[in-house]
Scaffold this motif. Sequence first.
Motif, PDB file in Angstrom:
ATOM      1  N   GLY A  52     -14.187  13.041  -0.184  1.00 22.59           N
ATOM      2  CA  GLY A  52     -14.034  12.325  -1.445  1.00 22.59           C
ATOM      3  C   GLY A  52     -13.019  12.902  -2.417  1.00 22.59           C
ATOM      4  N   PHE A  53     -12.361  14.028  -2.038  1.00 18.97           N
ATOM      5  CA  PHE A  53     -11.384  14.585  -2.981  1.00 18.97           C
ATOM      6  C   PHE A  53     -10.120  13.729  -3.000  1.00 18.97           C
ATOM      7  CE2 PHE A  53     -10.558  16.949   0.995  1.00 18.97           C
ATOM      8  CZ  PHE A  53      -9.204  16.716   1.157  1.00 18.97           C
ATOM      9  N   LEU A  54      -9.361  13.826  -4.082  1.00 15.93           N
ATOM     10  CA  LEU A  54      -8.150  13.020  -4.245  1.00 15.93           C
ATOM     11  C   LEU A  54      -7.044  13.543  -3.339  1.00 15.93           C
ATOM     12  CD1 LEU A  54      -8.118  12.738  -8.130  1.00 15.93           C
ATOM     13  CD2 LEU A  54      -8.821  10.990  -6.516  1.00 15.93           C
ATOM     14  N   GLU A  55      -6.411  12.634  -2.595  1.00 19.83           N
ATOM     15  CA  GLU A  55      -5.305  13.025  -1.724  1.00 19.83           C
ATOM     16  C   GLU A  55      -3.955  12.673  -2.346  1.00 19.83           C
ATOM     17  OE1 GLU A  55      -6.108  11.184   2.111  1.00 19.83           O
ATOM     18  OE2 GLU A  55      -6.950  13.090   2.792  1.00 19.83           O
TER      19      GLU A  55
ATOM     20  N   GLY B 164       6.865  19.193 -19.888  1.00 21.61           N
ATOM     21  CA  GLY B 164       7.036  19.520 -21.295  1.00 21.61           C
ATOM     22  C   GLY B 164       8.246  18.862 -21.934  1.00 21.61           C
ATOM     23  N   LYS B 165       8.896  17.949 -21.183  1.00 24.37           N
ATOM     24  CA  LYS B 165      10.132  17.326 -21.678  1.00 24.37           C
ATOM     25  C   LYS B 165       9.943  15.886 -22.102  1.00 24.37           C
ATOM     26  CE  LYS B 165      12.939  20.053 -18.486  1.00 24.37           C
ATOM     27  NZ  LYS B 165      13.640  19.966 -17.208  1.00 24.37           N
ATOM     28  N   SER B 166       9.114  15.144 -21.364  1.00 23.13           N
ATOM     29  CA  SER B 166       8.978  13.719 -21.695  1.00 23.13           C
ATOM     30  C   SER B 166       7.525  13.299 -21.644  1.00 23.13           C
ATOM     31  CB  SER B 166       9.790  12.858 -20.717  1.00 23.13           C
ATOM     32  OG  SER B 166       9.266  12.962 -19.416  1.00 23.13           O
ATOM     33  N   ASN B 167       7.198  12.293 -22.460  1.00 18.11           N
ATOM     34  CA  ASN B 167       5.857  11.711 -22.464  1.00 18.11           C
ATOM     35  C   ASN B 167       5.952  10.276 -21.972  1.00 18.11           C
ATOM     36  OD1 ASN B 167       3.830  13.585 -23.486  1.00 18.11           O
ATOM     37  ND2 ASN B 167       5.170  13.711 -25.261  1.00 18.11           N
ATOM     38  N   GLU B 168       5.119   9.948 -20.990  1.00 15.12           N
ATOM     39  CA  GLU B 168       5.107   8.596 -20.442  1.00 15.12           C
ATOM     40  C   GLU B 168       3.666   8.089 -20.402  1.00 15.12           C
ATOM     41  OE1 GLU B 168       7.775   7.054 -19.924  1.00 15.12           O
ATOM     42  OE2 GLU B 168       9.342   8.448 -19.324  1.00 15.12           O
ATOM     43  N   LEU B 169       3.518   6.776 -20.519  1.00 20.88           N
ATOM     44  CA  LEU B 169       2.206   6.145 -20.361  1.00 20.88           C
ATOM     45  C   LEU B 169       2.126   5.515 -18.980  1.00 20.88           C
ATOM     46  CD1 LEU B 169       1.642   4.275 -23.748  1.00 20.88           C
ATOM     47  CD2 LEU B 169       0.426   6.293 -22.928  1.00 20.88           C
ATOM     48  N   ALA B 170       0.972   5.654 -18.327  1.00 24.18           N
ATOM     49  CA  ALA B 170       0.821   5.095 -16.983  1.00 24.18           C
ATOM     50  C   ALA B 170      -0.626   4.670 -16.763  1.00 24.18           C
ATOM     51  CB  ALA B 170       1.220   6.140 -15.942  1.00 24.18           C
ATOM     52  N   ILE B 171      -0.800   3.748 -15.805  1.00 28.15           N
ATOM     53  CA  ILE B 171      -2.148   3.387 -15.358  1.00 28.15           C
ATOM     54  C   ILE B 171      -2.195   3.607 -13.844  1.00 28.15           C
ATOM     55  CG2 ILE B 171      -2.701   1.736 -17.197  1.00 28.15           C
ATOM     56  CD1 ILE B 171      -1.904  -0.537 -15.310  1.00 28.15           C
ATOM     57  N   PRO B 172      -3.376   3.977 -13.296  1.00 27.86           N
ATOM     58  CA  PRO B 172      -3.473   4.192 -11.846  1.00 27.86           C
ATOM     59  C   PRO B 172      -3.336   2.866 -11.108  1.00 27.86           C
ATOM     60  CG  PRO B 172      -5.607   4.522 -12.915  1.00 27.86           C
ATOM     61  CD  PRO B 172      -4.620   4.259 -13.995  1.00 27.86           C
ATOM     62  N   LYS B 173      -2.515   2.861 -10.064  1.00 25.88           N
ATOM     63  CA  LYS B 173      -2.305   1.634  -9.286  1.00 25.88           C
ATOM     64  C   LYS B 173      -2.943   1.759  -7.910  1.00 25.88           C
ATOM     65  CE  LYS B 173      -0.654  -2.406  -9.924  1.00 25.88           C
ATOM     66  NZ  LYS B 173      -1.391  -3.285 -10.792  1.00 25.88           N
ATOM     67  N   SER B 174      -2.871   2.955  -7.330  1.00 24.45           N
ATOM     68  CA  SER B 174      -3.443   3.174  -6.005  1.00 24.45           C
ATOM     69  C   SER B 174      -3.917   4.620  -5.922  1.00 24.45           C
ATOM     70  CB  SER B 174      -2.378   2.895  -4.935  1.00 24.45           C
ATOM     71  OG  SER B 174      -2.829   3.302  -3.671  1.00 24.45           O
ATOM     72  N   VAL B 175      -5.160   4.789  -5.480  1.00 25.48           N
ATOM     73  CA  VAL B 175      -5.740   6.138  -5.375  1.00 25.48           C
ATOM     74  C   VAL B 175      -6.216   6.343  -3.946  1.00 25.48           C
ATOM     75  CG1 VAL B 175      -7.527   7.701  -6.217  1.00 25.48           C
ATOM     76  CG2 VAL B 175      -6.474   6.068  -7.788  1.00 25.48           C
ATOM     77  N   GLN B 176      -5.743   7.415  -3.305  1.00 23.78           N
ATOM     78  CA  GLN B 176      -6.194   7.725  -1.947  1.00 23.78           C
ATOM     79  C   GLN B 176      -7.132   8.919  -2.015  1.00 23.78           C
ATOM     80  OE1 GLN B 176      -2.704   8.342   0.482  1.00 23.78           O
ATOM     81  NE2 GLN B 176      -1.790   6.429  -0.211  1.00 23.78           N
ATOM     82  N   ARG B 177      -8.312   8.743  -1.399  1.00 24.24           N
ATOM     83  CA  ARG B 177      -9.303   9.821  -1.363  1.00 24.24           C
ATOM     84  C   ARG B 177      -9.585  10.200   0.086  1.00 24.24           C
ATOM     85  NH1 ARG B 177     -12.218   9.927  -6.358  1.00 24.24           N
ATOM     86  NH2 ARG B 177     -11.787   8.104  -7.619  1.00 24.24           N
ATOM     87  N   ASP B 178     -10.013  11.442   0.284  1.00 27.70           N
ATOM     88  CA  ASP B 178     -10.447  11.864   1.606  1.00 27.70           C
ATOM     89  C   ASP B 178     -11.717  11.074   1.941  1.00 27.70           C
ATOM     90  OD1 ASP B 178     -12.410  13.729   3.258  1.00 27.70           O
ATOM     91  OD2 ASP B 178     -10.348  14.303   3.763  1.00 27.70           O
TER      92      ASP B 178
ATOM     93  N   VAL C 274      -2.985  17.459  -7.369  1.00 25.44           N
ATOM     94  CA  VAL C 274      -2.874  16.219  -6.592  1.00 25.44           C
ATOM     95  C   VAL C 274      -1.432  15.726  -6.636  1.00 25.44           C
ATOM     96  CG1 VAL C 274      -3.689  13.831  -6.374  1.00 25.44           C
ATOM     97  CG2 VAL C 274      -5.245  15.597  -7.201  1.00 25.44           C
ATOM     98  N   PRO C 275      -0.835  15.436  -5.454  1.00 20.34           N
ATOM     99  CA  PRO C 275       0.501  14.832  -5.466  1.00 20.34           C
ATOM    100  C   PRO C 275       0.419  13.383  -5.922  1.00 20.34           C
ATOM    101  CG  PRO C 275      -0.305  15.072  -3.204  1.00 20.34           C
ATOM    102  CD  PRO C 275      -1.349  15.662  -4.100  1.00 20.34           C
ATOM    103  N   GLY C 276       1.433  12.933  -6.650  1.00 19.67           N
ATOM    104  CA  GLY C 276       1.443  11.552  -7.122  1.00 19.67           C
ATOM    105  C   GLY C 276       2.855  11.045  -7.301  1.00 19.67           C
ATOM    106  N   VAL C 277       2.972   9.745  -7.494  1.00 21.24           N
ATOM    107  CA  VAL C 277       4.261   9.109  -7.735  1.00 21.24           C
ATOM    108  C   VAL C 277       4.125   8.210  -8.958  1.00 21.24           C
ATOM    109  CG1 VAL C 277       6.030   7.550  -6.810  1.00 21.24           C
ATOM    110  CG2 VAL C 277       4.868   9.126  -5.275  1.00 21.24           C
ATOM    111  N   LEU C 278       5.102   8.303  -9.856  1.00 19.00           N
ATOM    112  CA  LEU C 278       5.156   7.448 -11.041  1.00 19.00           C
ATOM    113  C   LEU C 278       6.322   6.485 -10.848  1.00 19.00           C
ATOM    114  CD1 LEU C 278       4.296   6.860 -14.034  1.00 19.00           C
ATOM    115  CD2 LEU C 278       5.997   8.556 -14.712  1.00 19.00           C
ATOM    116  N   TYR C 279       6.044   5.183 -10.950  1.00 14.62           N
ATOM    117  CA  TYR C 279       7.122   4.208 -10.762  1.00 14.62           C
ATOM    118  C   TYR C 279       6.941   3.041 -11.722  1.00 14.62           C
ATOM    119  CZ  TYR C 279       3.619   1.635  -8.099  1.00 14.62           C
ATOM    120  OH  TYR C 279       2.482   0.964  -7.717  1.00 14.62           O
ATOM    121  N   GLY C 280       7.995   2.221 -11.834  1.00 14.90           N
ATOM    122  CA  GLY C 280       7.926   1.029 -12.683  1.00 14.90           C
ATOM    123  C   GLY C 280       9.134   0.929 -13.585  1.00 14.90           C
ATOM    124  N   HIS C 281       9.294  -0.242 -14.200  1.00 17.30           N
ATOM    125  CA  HIS C 281      10.396  -0.528 -15.126  1.00 17.30           C
ATOM    126  C   HIS C 281      11.772  -0.297 -14.514  1.00 17.30           C
ATOM    127  CE1 HIS C 281       7.920  -1.423 -18.584  1.00 17.30           C
ATOM    128  NE2 HIS C 281       7.164  -0.414 -18.262  1.00 17.30           N
ATOM    129  N   GLY C 282      11.872  -0.487 -13.198  1.00 22.86           N
ATOM    130  CA  GLY C 282      13.172  -0.379 -12.530  1.00 22.86           C
ATOM    131  C   GLY C 282      13.693   1.039 -12.415  1.00 22.86           C
TER     132      GLY C 282
END
Length: 199
Positions: free
Chosen positions: A84-87, A66-80, A28-36
């Motif tokens: 119903g699969f994740l887009e 394998g280089k960095s560990n980040e914590l995230a929460i889902p903000k927006s989820v797009q499904r077909d 699934v393609p995704g984007v991680l954002y936040g903290h400027g």
Amino acid sequence: MSEVKLTAETRSEFGKGAARRIRRDNKVPGVLYGHGSDPLHLTLPGHELLLALRTPNVLISLDIDGKSNELAIPKSVQRDPLKGFLEHVDLLLVKRGEKVTVEIPVQAEGELAPGGNLLEHVLNALPVEAEATHIPEAVTVSVEGLEAGASVHAKDITLPSGVTLAVDEDAVVLQVLAAQAEEAAEGEETEGAEEVAEA
């Protein structure tokens, strides 16, 4: 609150064609954002992400390349809409101890007063502010014995320690409707239909 570990890869290909190729690989393609920081475009494992998203506001621990560990929460989820699969998924970067505003599901328990009354969820989810690593999965509200006309306001709901309302405390979350009011409304619609037929 559960924390789920996922392995993610950064991606440099964008657009519909690239997204289709990613989904063909059960990812699934995704984007991680936040903290400027600049948005980070990721590829995430499809099945594991789908399982993780069954928990509302799940905390995701991302191992990125394998280089960095980040914590995230889902903000927006797009499904077909049909299959119903994740887009696509947008993830918000969070830090331990940081407060975030999220919506948590409201669950009702107990029996309403006798008489065929109906319970309406005015708010299906309650906006709250909580520590990113301690977001409650849901809040439970007792509706035991409530009669028609009764309502439950945001301020009436007991929140876990460290969680505060992020909505007006007088906002109506649940309300009890009298069943006969709905039947009367249906009757009026039928009468109206008969008048149109006669005309």
